[in-house]
Scaffold this active site. Sequence first.
Site, PDB file in Angstrom:
ATOM      1  N   TYR A  78     -13.492 -47.350  -4.873  1.00 56.37           N
ATOM      2  CA  TYR A  78     -13.610 -48.810  -4.857  1.00 56.37           C
ATOM      3  C   TYR A  78     -13.476 -49.341  -3.431  1.00 56.37           C
ATOM      4  O   TYR A  78     -12.611 -50.156  -3.121  1.00 56.37           O
ATOM      5  CB  TYR A  78     -12.571 -49.419  -5.794  1.00 56.37           C
ATOM      6  CG  TYR A  78     -12.719 -48.868  -7.190  1.00 56.37           C
ATOM      7  CD1 TYR A  78     -13.705 -49.349  -8.041  1.00 56.37           C
ATOM      8  CD2 TYR A  78     -11.915 -47.821  -7.631  1.00 56.37           C
ATOM      9  CE1 TYR A  78     -13.875 -48.814  -9.313  1.00 56.37           C
ATOM     10  CE2 TYR A  78     -12.076 -47.285  -8.899  1.00 56.37           C
ATOM     11  CZ  TYR A  78     -13.061 -47.789  -9.738  1.00 56.37           C
ATOM     12  OH  TYR A  78     -13.233 -47.252 -10.993  1.00 56.37           O
ATOM     13  N   CYS A  79     -14.355 -48.880  -2.581  1.00 55.02           N
ATOM     14  CA  CYS A  79     -14.336 -49.203  -1.158  1.00 55.02           C
ATOM     15  C   CYS A  79     -15.726 -49.679  -0.749  1.00 55.02           C
ATOM     16  O   CYS A  79     -16.732 -49.285  -1.347  1.00 55.02           O
ATOM     17  CB  CYS A  79     -13.943 -47.954  -0.360  1.00 55.02           C
ATOM     18  SG  CYS A  79     -14.054 -48.106   1.433  1.00 55.02           S
ATOM     19  N   GLN A  80     -15.793 -50.532   0.265  1.00 48.09           N
ATOM     20  CA  GLN A  80     -17.107 -50.999   0.723  1.00 48.09           C
ATOM     21  C   GLN A  80     -17.966 -49.844   1.227  1.00 48.09           C
ATOM     22  O   GLN A  80     -19.194 -49.927   1.221  1.00 48.09           O
ATOM     23  CB  GLN A  80     -16.937 -52.029   1.833  1.00 48.09           C
ATOM     24  CG  GLN A  80     -16.266 -51.490   3.093  1.00 48.09           C
ATOM     25  CD  GLN A  80     -16.294 -52.483   4.235  1.00 48.09           C
ATOM     26  OE1 GLN A  80     -17.293 -53.159   4.440  1.00 48.09           O
ATOM     27  NE2 GLN A  80     -15.188 -52.592   4.959  1.00 48.09           N
ATOM     28  N   TYR A  81     -17.321 -48.759   1.661  1.00 42.75           N
ATOM     29  CA  TYR A  81     -18.075 -47.618   2.173  1.00 42.75           C
ATOM     30  C   TYR A  81     -18.445 -46.616   1.087  1.00 42.75           C
ATOM     31  O   TYR A  81     -19.050 -45.583   1.378  1.00 42.75           O
ATOM     32  CB  TYR A  81     -17.270 -46.915   3.267  1.00 42.75           C
ATOM     33  CG  TYR A  81     -17.015 -47.779   4.477  1.00 42.75           C
ATOM     34  CD1 TYR A  81     -18.060 -48.202   5.287  1.00 42.75           C
ATOM     35  CD2 TYR A  81     -15.721 -48.186   4.793  1.00 42.75           C
ATOM     36  CE1 TYR A  81     -17.831 -49.006   6.392  1.00 42.75           C
ATOM     37  CE2 TYR A  81     -15.477 -48.993   5.903  1.00 42.75           C
ATOM     38  CZ  TYR A  81     -16.536 -49.401   6.690  1.00 42.75           C
ATOM     39  OH  TYR A  81     -16.306 -50.198   7.781  1.00 42.75           O
ATOM     40  N   THR A  82     -18.098 -46.915  -0.174  1.00 43.11           N
ATOM     41  CA  THR A  82     -18.464 -46.019  -1.270  1.00 43.11           C
ATOM     42  C   THR A  82     -19.969 -45.821  -1.336  1.00 43.11           C
ATOM     43  O   THR A  82     -20.452 -44.793  -1.814  1.00 43.11           O
ATOM     44  CB  THR A  82     -17.939 -46.573  -2.612  1.00 43.11           C
ATOM     45  OG1 THR A  82     -16.523 -46.748  -2.513  1.00 43.11           O
ATOM     46  CG2 THR A  82     -18.235 -45.626  -3.758  1.00 43.11           C
TER      47      THR A  82
END
Length: 261
Positions: A78-82
């Site tokens: 659940y990360c913007q970089y996922t």
Amino acid sequence: MYKLTVTIFFYLIIQQTKVYVHGENQLVNLFTSCDQSNSNENIYDFSSYDIQDETKINPISFEKYRGKVLLIIITATYCQYTRQYPYLNQLKAHYRSNNFEILAFPCNQFGLQEPGVTGEEILNGIRFVRREFCDFVSEKQKFVDLAGGNYMSNFPMFEKSDVNGYDERPLFTYLKSRCPSPVDEFHPWPNITYRPIRSNDLRWNFEKFLISPNGFPMKRFASKVTPMELIPHIDEAMARSTDKVSLAHQLNELLFVEENF
């Protein structure tokens, strides 16, 4: 009053300049080179468990990756970089030979962005949940090979790990000791869930370490560096390996000629 106004004016200009310069540095300084002077320890001294191995009986020794260029990456669901997940698959596919591998380690120390307790929960989160990071090939076609659209990695993933703080895994203690951080600033304190804070800590999910074929860290990359931007660096690591193999082959030929002269 005039002097005070002028002083404040120049102070604000200086502060804006500092922010601007820092921003430029953040864009330029996206990776650092690692210290390879001490050869007493390398990546093959470490091991970890497969993400789905709940028994924790059979650790996987990194000795099995000897001779390969490795990319060690910290991940979170659940990360913007996922959104980098599908491009990691593309990166792995780009190197079809057996000389390159990606090793992923989920981590929950940055913004609590990897809450899954078991390996199955983490893999299902990547596979079924993160659909907002997917692109449609067409309106009628389903999501294909993208995180959240039945995505499955084509590279090994290991157990959820602490990479900073009191309980950090020895692997990351080693990597951080060899490779300075490419980013100066930390994220805001509420997003940091470990103690103590150290200057060489990993800053966020999806930081990456490039490992040479002889097991030594070569470079450390900031989270924002995308997988496909790593290709020139991986090629460089592979070229070094090829050069060493070629040199060893030449030396063996010379020894053979000398012995049979």
